[in-house]
Design an enzyme around this catalytic site. Structure first.
Site, PDB file in Angstrom:
ATOM      1  N   ALA A 157      -8.599 -14.474  57.078  1.00  0.00           N
ATOM      2  CA  ALA A 157      -7.753 -15.270  57.979  1.00  0.00           C
ATOM      3  C   ALA A 157      -6.277 -14.986  57.687  1.00  0.00           C
ATOM      4  O   ALA A 157      -5.461 -14.858  58.611  1.00  0.00           O
ATOM      5  CB  ALA A 157      -8.057 -16.756  57.817  1.00  0.00           C
TER       6      ALA A 157
ATOM      7  N   ARG B  16      -9.252 -11.244  45.416  1.00  0.00           N
ATOM      8  CA  ARG B  16      -9.601 -10.991  44.009  1.00  0.00           C
ATOM      9  C   ARG B  16      -9.909 -12.303  43.273  1.00  0.00           C
ATOM     10  O   ARG B  16     -10.879 -12.388  42.518  1.00  0.00           O
ATOM     11  CB  ARG B  16      -8.484 -10.206  43.311  1.00  0.00           C
TER      12      ARG B  16
ATOM     13  N   ASP C  30      -7.665  -4.876  56.033  1.00  0.00           N
ATOM     14  CA  ASP C  30      -6.287  -4.894  55.530  1.00  0.00           C
ATOM     15  C   ASP C  30      -5.539  -3.625  55.967  1.00  0.00           C
ATOM     16  O   ASP C  30      -4.483  -3.692  56.606  1.00  0.00           O
ATOM     17  CB  ASP C  30      -6.357  -5.013  53.989  1.00  0.00           C
TER      18      ASP C  30
ATOM     19  N   ASP D 275      -2.641  -3.297  58.882  1.00  0.00           N
ATOM     20  CA  ASP D 275      -1.314  -2.856  58.416  1.00  0.00           C
ATOM     21  C   ASP D 275      -0.690  -1.842  59.389  1.00  0.00           C
ATOM     22  O   ASP D 275       0.527  -1.824  59.587  1.00  0.00           O
ATOM     23  CB  ASP D 275      -1.404  -2.184  57.036  1.00  0.00           C
TER      24      ASP D 275
END
Ligand SMILES: CCCCCCCC/C=C\CCCCCCCC(=O)OC[C@H](COP(=O)(O)OP(=O)(O)OC[C@H]1O[C@@H](n2ccc(N)nc2=O)[C@H](O)[C@@H]1O)OC(=O)CCCCCCC/C=C\CCCCCCCC
Ligand SMILES: O=P([O-])([O-])O[C@@H]1[C@@H](O)[C@H](O)[C@@H](O)[C@H](O)[C@@H]1O
Ligand SMILES: [Mg+2]
Ligand SMILES: [Mg+2]
Length: 209
Positions: A29, A73, A86, A90
């Protein structure tokens, strides 16, 4: 250089990351909202000439890219899907930021500075994407290519800080020069990544009986 701050930024993000996890927000999210926020702020604020506020708001949203990984993590949820999401989002954020800077030049400036600024912003998009592609393709082939003088953090932090300063009075020609430097540094980074993969590929060939 700036990428070396990764550990420090990750640590600074830890309290916020823990708080978001505690209230049930997922790393995905944060990745998605951070990207949407970056794109919306870039495409709205920069072409309309709000460079200072734009740089601050985009910078704040862009930092969510360090928050999502920290959250993943801490919660033990890091994985290939998150890595893919991710890196893919990007690219949308990067494209929006440099396109918005280019549109700023076309809409808010005139004459040669408009053409040169917009062209260099376009060069930053293309060469920056090639930097990221080189790493992704290398990693897909089993090599490492996370090297170079103009990784994503360098490209974004330098362009946003100078954009912000132009918003409070620095001559716009400085931004033109900095975009040129980022474009050239990105091309050099592509060369550095190609060299890294070439030497790994040669070493792998030499090891093959
Ligand atoms: C109103 C507030 C204003 C705030 C302004 C901000 C000021 C900032 C001040 C200083 C700047 C700090 C410099 C930032 C350096 C960043 C270095 C860094 O940390 O780089 C790495 C990060 C993260 O990259 P990445 O995405 O690769 O790593 P992750 O940690 O996310 O790990 C990825 C793995 O995680 C897993 N995963 C991920 C997501 C998910 N959903 N699931 C997962 O499982 C998976 O395993 C993945 O493989 O990079 C960045 O953060 C990008 C750079 C951000 C750039 C920010 C720009 C801010 C700077 C300046 C702003 C302009 C100021 C204007 C000044 C005006 C002057 C007058
Ligand atoms: O390759 P690059 O553009 O310098 O930098 C980036 C990597 O450092 C990062 O880990 C990834 O999340 C980005 O999508 C991007 O690939
Ligand atoms: Mg991230
Ligand atoms: Mg990222």
């Amino acid at each position: 250089m700036i990428t070396a701050l990764r550990g420090v930024i990750g640590k600074a993000m830890t309290p916020l990351a823990r708080a978001l996890l505690r209230i049930g927000v997922s790393p995905d999210a944060v990745t998605i909202i951070g990207t949407i926020g970056t794109i919306a702020a870039a495409l709205w604020l920069l072409p309309t000439g709000h460079l200072f506020v734009g740089a601050l708001v985009i910078g704040a949203f862009a930092l969510s890219d360090a928050l999502d990984g920290t959250m993943a993590r801490l919660s033990g949820r890091s994985g290939p899907w998150g890595a893919f999401l991710d890196s893919t989002l990007d690219r949308l954020a990067d494209g929006a930021i440099f396109t918005a800077i280019g549109v700023y030049f076309l809409v808010q400036q005139e004459g040669n500075i408009a053409i040169v600024g917009a062209s260099l912003a376009a060069a930053c998009v293309v060469f920056g994407f090639t930097v990221s592609y080189a790493r992704a393709r290398a990693e897909g082939l089993g090599f490492q290519a996370a090297v170079g003088i103009a990784e994503r953090s360098e490209r974004l932090v330098i362009s946003l800080v100078v954009t912000g300063f132009v918003g409070i009075g620095l001559p716009v020609s400085v931004l033109v020069v900095v975009l040129g430097i980022i474009a050239v540094a990105s091309l050099i980074t592509v060369g550095q990544r190609m060299a890294a993969v070439r030497s790994q590929a040669k070493a792998a060939d030499a090891d093959t009986p």
